[in-house]
Design a protein around this motif. Structure first.
Motif, PDB file in Angstrom:
ATOM      1  N   GLY A  24       0.809  -1.206   0.000  1.00  0.00           N
ATOM      2  CA  GLY A  24       0.000   0.000   0.000  1.00  0.00           C
ATOM      3  C   GLY A  24       0.840   1.253   0.000  1.00  0.00           C
ATOM      4  N   ALA A  25       0.184   2.400   0.280  1.00  0.00           N
ATOM      5  CA  ALA A  25       0.856   3.695   0.213  1.00  0.00           C
ATOM      6  C   ALA A  25       0.564   4.509   1.455  1.00  0.00           C
ATOM      7  CB  ALA A  25       0.394   4.463  -1.020  1.00  0.00           C
ATOM      8  N   GLN A  26       1.525   5.356   1.817  1.00  0.00           N
ATOM      9  CA  GLN A  26       1.353   6.344   2.869  1.00  0.00           C
ATOM     10  C   GLN A  26       1.837   7.679   2.334  1.00  0.00           C
ATOM     11  OE1 GLN A  26       2.400   5.210   6.985  1.00  0.00           O
ATOM     12  NE2 GLN A  26       2.946   3.201   6.185  1.00  0.00           N
ATOM     13  N   THR A  27       1.192   8.761   2.757  1.00  0.00           N
ATOM     14  CA  THR A  27       1.502  10.083   2.213  1.00  0.00           C
ATOM     15  C   THR A  27       1.596  11.118   3.323  1.00  0.00           C
ATOM     16  OG1 THR A  27      -0.852  10.582   1.879  1.00  0.00           O
ATOM     17  CG2 THR A  27       0.344   9.581   0.022  1.00  0.00           C
ATOM     18  N   ALA A  28       2.134  12.277   2.961  1.00  0.00           N
ATOM     19  CA  ALA A  28       2.196  13.420   3.874  1.00  0.00           C
ATOM     20  C   ALA A  28       2.076  14.693   3.048  1.00  0.00           C
ATOM     21  CB  ALA A  28       3.509  13.418   4.656  1.00  0.00           C
ATOM     22  N   GLY A  29       1.581  15.752   3.675  1.00  0.00           N
ATOM     23  CA  GLY A  29       1.414  17.013   2.973  1.00  0.00           C
ATOM     24  C   GLY A  29       0.132  17.029   2.158  1.00  0.00           C
ATOM     25  N   ASP A  30      -0.035  18.101   1.401  1.00  0.00           N
ATOM     26  CA  ASP A  30      -1.223  18.269   0.564  1.00  0.00           C
ATOM     27  C   ASP A  30      -1.034  17.474  -0.728  1.00  0.00           C
ATOM     28  OD1 ASP A  30      -3.379  19.019  -0.946  1.00  0.00           O
ATOM     29  OD2 ASP A  30      -3.034  21.176  -0.775  1.00  0.00           O
ATOM     30  N   VAL A  31      -1.551  16.264  -0.745  1.00  0.00           N
ATOM     31  CA  VAL A  31      -1.302  15.379  -1.882  1.00  0.00           C
ATOM     32  C   VAL A  31      -2.123  15.766  -3.106  1.00  0.00           C
ATOM     33  CG1 VAL A  31      -0.628  13.447  -0.422  1.00  0.00           C
ATOM     34  CG2 VAL A  31      -3.024  13.675  -1.142  1.00  0.00           C
ATOM     35  N   GLN A  32      -3.051  16.714  -2.966  1.00  0.00           N
ATOM     36  CA  GLN A  32      -3.837  17.176  -4.107  1.00  0.00           C
ATOM     37  C   GLN A  32      -3.289  18.473  -4.704  1.00  0.00           C
ATOM     38  OE1 GLN A  32      -5.968  15.162  -5.315  1.00  0.00           O
ATOM     39  NE2 GLN A  32      -6.072  13.767  -3.567  1.00  0.00           N
ATOM     40  N   ARG A  33      -2.251  19.028  -4.097  1.00  0.00           N
ATOM     41  CA  ARG A  33      -1.666  20.254  -4.626  1.00  0.00           C
ATOM     42  C   ARG A  33      -0.886  19.947  -5.900  1.00  0.00           C
ATOM     43  NH1 ARG A  33      -0.497  25.276  -2.495  1.00  0.00           N
ATOM     44  NH2 ARG A  33       1.147  26.421  -3.586  1.00  0.00           N
ATOM     45  N   VAL A  34      -1.093  20.744  -6.927  1.00  0.00           N
ATOM     46  CA  VAL A  34      -0.400  20.556  -8.198  1.00  0.00           C
ATOM     47  C   VAL A  34       0.944  21.287  -8.163  1.00  0.00           C
ATOM     48  CG1 VAL A  34      -0.486  20.945 -10.680  1.00  0.00           C
ATOM     49  CG2 VAL A  34      -2.572  20.290  -9.451  1.00  0.00           C
ATOM     50  N   PHE A  35       2.004  20.562  -8.479  1.00  0.00           N
ATOM     51  CA  PHE A  35       3.355  21.105  -8.516  1.00  0.00           C
ATOM     52  C   PHE A  35       3.930  20.968  -9.924  1.00  0.00           C
ATOM     53  CE2 PHE A  35       2.844  19.847  -4.102  1.00  0.00           C
ATOM     54  CZ  PHE A  35       3.532  20.807  -3.366  1.00  0.00           C
ATOM     55  N   PRO A  36       4.791  21.895 -10.341  1.00  0.00           N
ATOM     56  CA  PRO A  36       5.561  21.675 -11.568  1.00  0.00           C
ATOM     57  C   PRO A  36       6.594  20.589 -11.326  1.00  0.00           C
ATOM     58  CG  PRO A  36       6.282  23.700 -10.493  1.00  0.00           C
ATOM     59  CD  PRO A  36       5.097  23.206  -9.721  1.00  0.00           C
ATOM     60  N   LEU A  37       6.707  19.662 -12.269  1.00  0.00           N
ATOM     61  CA  LEU A  37       7.580  18.503 -12.085  1.00  0.00           C
ATOM     62  C   LEU A  37       9.000  18.724 -12.560  1.00  0.00           C
ATOM     63  CD1 LEU A  37       5.202  15.614 -13.216  1.00  0.00           C
ATOM     64  CD2 LEU A  37       5.654  16.431 -10.896  1.00  0.00           C
ATOM     65  N   ALA A  38       9.213  19.703 -13.446  1.00  0.00           N
ATOM     66  CA  ALA A  38      10.512  19.838 -14.117  1.00  0.00           C
ATOM     67  C   ALA A  38      10.880  18.492 -14.740  1.00  0.00           C
ATOM     68  CB  ALA A  38      11.569  20.362 -13.168  1.00  0.00           C
ATOM     69  N   SER A  39      12.084  17.987 -14.513  1.00  0.00           N
ATOM     70  CA  SER A  39      12.521  16.790 -15.235  1.00  0.00           C
ATOM     71  C   SER A  39      11.907  15.485 -14.746  1.00  0.00           C
ATOM     72  CB  SER A  39      14.046  16.692 -15.208  1.00  0.00           C
ATOM     73  OG  SER A  39      14.602  17.642 -16.087  1.00  0.00           O
ATOM     74  N   VAL A  40      11.141  15.518 -13.657  1.00  0.00           N
ATOM     75  CA  VAL A  40      10.371  14.327 -13.298  1.00  0.00           C
ATOM     76  C   VAL A  40       9.298  14.071 -14.369  1.00  0.00           C
ATOM     77  CG1 VAL A  40       8.803  13.352 -11.546  1.00  0.00           C
ATOM     78  CG2 VAL A  40      10.920  14.442 -10.858  1.00  0.00           C
ATOM     79  N   THR A  41       9.102  15.058 -15.253  1.00  0.00           N
ATOM     80  CA  THR A  41       8.269  14.845 -16.442  1.00  0.00           C
ATOM     81  C   THR A  41       8.808  13.699 -17.300  1.00  0.00           C
ATOM     82  OG1 THR A  41       7.763  17.224 -16.484  1.00  0.00           O
ATOM     83  CG2 THR A  41       7.330  15.982 -18.505  1.00  0.00           C
ATOM     84  N   LYS A  42      10.132  13.570 -17.365  1.00  0.00           N
ATOM     85  CA  LYS A  42      10.740  12.633 -18.313  1.00  0.00           C
ATOM     86  C   LYS A  42      10.333  11.172 -18.104  1.00  0.00           C
ATOM     87  CE  LYS A  42      14.789  15.412 -19.607  1.00  0.00           C
ATOM     88  NZ  LYS A  42      14.532  16.635 -18.814  1.00  0.00           N
ATOM     89  N   PRO A  43      10.324  10.636 -16.877  1.00  0.00           N
ATOM     90  CA  PRO A  43       9.889   9.251 -16.753  1.00  0.00           C
ATOM     91  C   PRO A  43       8.432   9.033 -17.154  1.00  0.00           C
ATOM     92  CG  PRO A  43      10.357  10.199 -14.600  1.00  0.00           C
ATOM     93  CD  PRO A  43      10.869  11.149 -15.610  1.00  0.00           C
ATOM     94  N   LEU A  44       7.582  10.038 -16.974  1.00  0.00           N
ATOM     95  CA  LEU A  44       6.199   9.927 -17.417  1.00  0.00           C
ATOM     96  C   LEU A  44       6.128   9.872 -18.932  1.00  0.00           C
ATOM     97  CD1 LEU A  44       4.623  12.553 -14.992  1.00  0.00           C
ATOM     98  CD2 LEU A  44       4.496  10.071 -14.778  1.00  0.00           C
ATOM     99  N   VAL A  45       6.874  10.764 -19.574  1.00  0.00           N
ATOM    100  CA  VAL A  45       6.937  10.771 -21.034  1.00  0.00           C
ATOM    101  C   VAL A  45       7.530   9.461 -21.537  1.00  0.00           C
ATOM    102  CG1 VAL A  45       8.115  11.858 -23.002  1.00  0.00           C
ATOM    103  CG2 VAL A  45       6.999  13.270 -21.254  1.00  0.00           C
ATOM    104  N   ALA A  46       8.589   8.996 -20.890  1.00  0.00           N
ATOM    105  CA  ALA A  46       9.213   7.743 -21.305  1.00  0.00           C
ATOM    106  C   ALA A  46       8.223   6.587 -21.229  1.00  0.00           C
ATOM    107  CB  ALA A  46      10.433   7.447 -20.428  1.00  0.00           C
ATOM    108  N   TYR A  47       7.399   6.590 -20.193  1.00  0.00           N
ATOM    109  CA  TYR A  47       6.439   5.499 -20.046  1.00  0.00           C
ATOM    110  C   TYR A  47       5.436   5.502 -21.190  1.00  0.00           C
ATOM    111  CZ  TYR A  47       5.209   1.777 -16.803  1.00  0.00           C
ATOM    112  OH  TYR A  47       5.055   0.550 -16.205  1.00  0.00           O
ATOM    113  N   ALA A  48       5.009   6.691 -21.610  1.00  0.00           N
ATOM    114  CA  ALA A  48       4.114   6.777 -22.758  1.00  0.00           C
ATOM    115  C   ALA A  48       4.797   6.272 -24.028  1.00  0.00           C
ATOM    116  CB  ALA A  48       3.638   8.209 -22.952  1.00  0.00           C
ATOM    117  N   VAL A  49       6.071   6.581 -24.187  1.00  0.00           N
ATOM    118  CA  VAL A  49       6.827   6.076 -25.336  1.00  0.00           C
ATOM    119  C   VAL A  49       6.887   4.555 -25.293  1.00  0.00           C
ATOM    120  CG1 VAL A  49       9.093   6.044 -26.457  1.00  0.00           C
ATOM    121  CG2 VAL A  49       8.171   8.203 -25.567  1.00  0.00           C
TER     122      VAL A  49
END
Length: 276
Positions: A24-49
């Motif tokens: 399972g998962a555990q979290t902290a902070g405002d998990v619904q807040r939208v943040f800019p990812l910068a280069s953490v974008t790349k693994p998401l893009v890679a997964y789509a590729v």
């Protein structure tokens, strides 16, 4: 997990974090807040590729990018092009040159081959099936992703137990491609070797590094200059992510490894306490 509470002491205005295990998962902070990812974008893009590879729309060894390069080269930062331009600095497969521009070429290539604008393809291939309803690609594919900790918890859970891609494709993505190549890890200097998979950095024996000293060599993931990271340690069976609104700097170099080591210590303790 008590380790998650560390984000309260970070010199940032807002932060959110998550830890995922196969239980399972555990979290902290405002998990619904939208943040800019910068280069953490790349693994998401890679997964789509990689989904596009699974669907047969493209192939890993299909020519793409500069002459002699392939989809695999672009994903593994070995196409030879510069960080933020398509200037050719080396022959494909000869150097590890971290390139954000390479991910823009990948996105354009997938769009050309599928006839679907890449932000929409990413939504349909990754975000929608994983329930990542707050995630978007709002610009260049190398750095313009936006997401929440709640969404990224879903993504790292997918990495721990892949459903959108096959086991062989996942194994290729998270193991070293073009082994032995040296290069510069942004924020940490020259690494010999500078190992990467397909869109994911491989921890291996790199030092210094943004993950913890307790992370296994097989740990893979990415960090972003906006103060974000995600990693998966397959040996221990735990994944972690943090998002913040303070750009990467000395604070992160100090705080992130301590956080990661604490996460791993708790994960190992919990695993060892389970009755056999």
């Amino acid at each position: 997990m008590r380790s998650l509470e560390q984000i309260k002491d970070w010199p940032v205005r807002h932060a959110a974090a998550g830890v995922v295990t196969r239980d399972g998962a555990q979290t902290a902070g405002d998990v619904q807040r939208v943040f800019p990812l910068a280069s953490v974008t790349k693994p998401l893009v890679a997964y789509a590729v990689l989904v596009a590879v699974e669907e047969g729309a493209i192939e890993l060894d299909q020519p793409a990018g500069p002459p002699g390069a392939t989809v695999r080269h672009l994903l593994a930062h070995t196409s030879g092009i510069a960080f933020d331009t398509t200037d050719i600095l080396a022959a494909p497969g000869t150097r590890r040159i971290y390139s954000s521009a390479g991910f823009e070429l990948l996105a354009a290539f997938v769009a050309e081959q599928t006839g679907i604008a890449f932000p929409e393809y990413l939504r349909e291939a990754v975000f929608e099936p994983l329930g990542m309803t707050a995630s978007v690609l709002a610009g260049p594919a190398g750095h313009a992703g936006r997401s929440t900790a709640a969404d990224l918890v879903r993504f790292v859970a997918e990495l721990l137990n892949p459903q959108l891609i096959s086991a062989p494709t996942h194994a290729a993505a998270t193991s070293v491609q073009f082994p032995g190549l040296n290069g510069v890890l942004p924020g940490y200097g020259s690494q010999r070797p500078n190992d990467w998979g397909l869109g994911f950095e491989i921890r291996d024996g790199k030092s210094p590094h943004w993950t913890g000293g307790a992370n296994s060599a097989g740990t893979y993931g990415h960090f972003g200059q906006s103060g974000t990271f995600l990693w998966v340690d397959p040996e221990i069976g735990v994944a972690s992510l943090t998002l913040s609104d303070e750009n990467f700097g000395d604070w992160a170099r100090e705080a992130w490894p301590v956080f990661s080591d604490a996460v791993i210590a708790e994960a190992i303790l919990a695993r060892n306490s389970v009755p056999k």
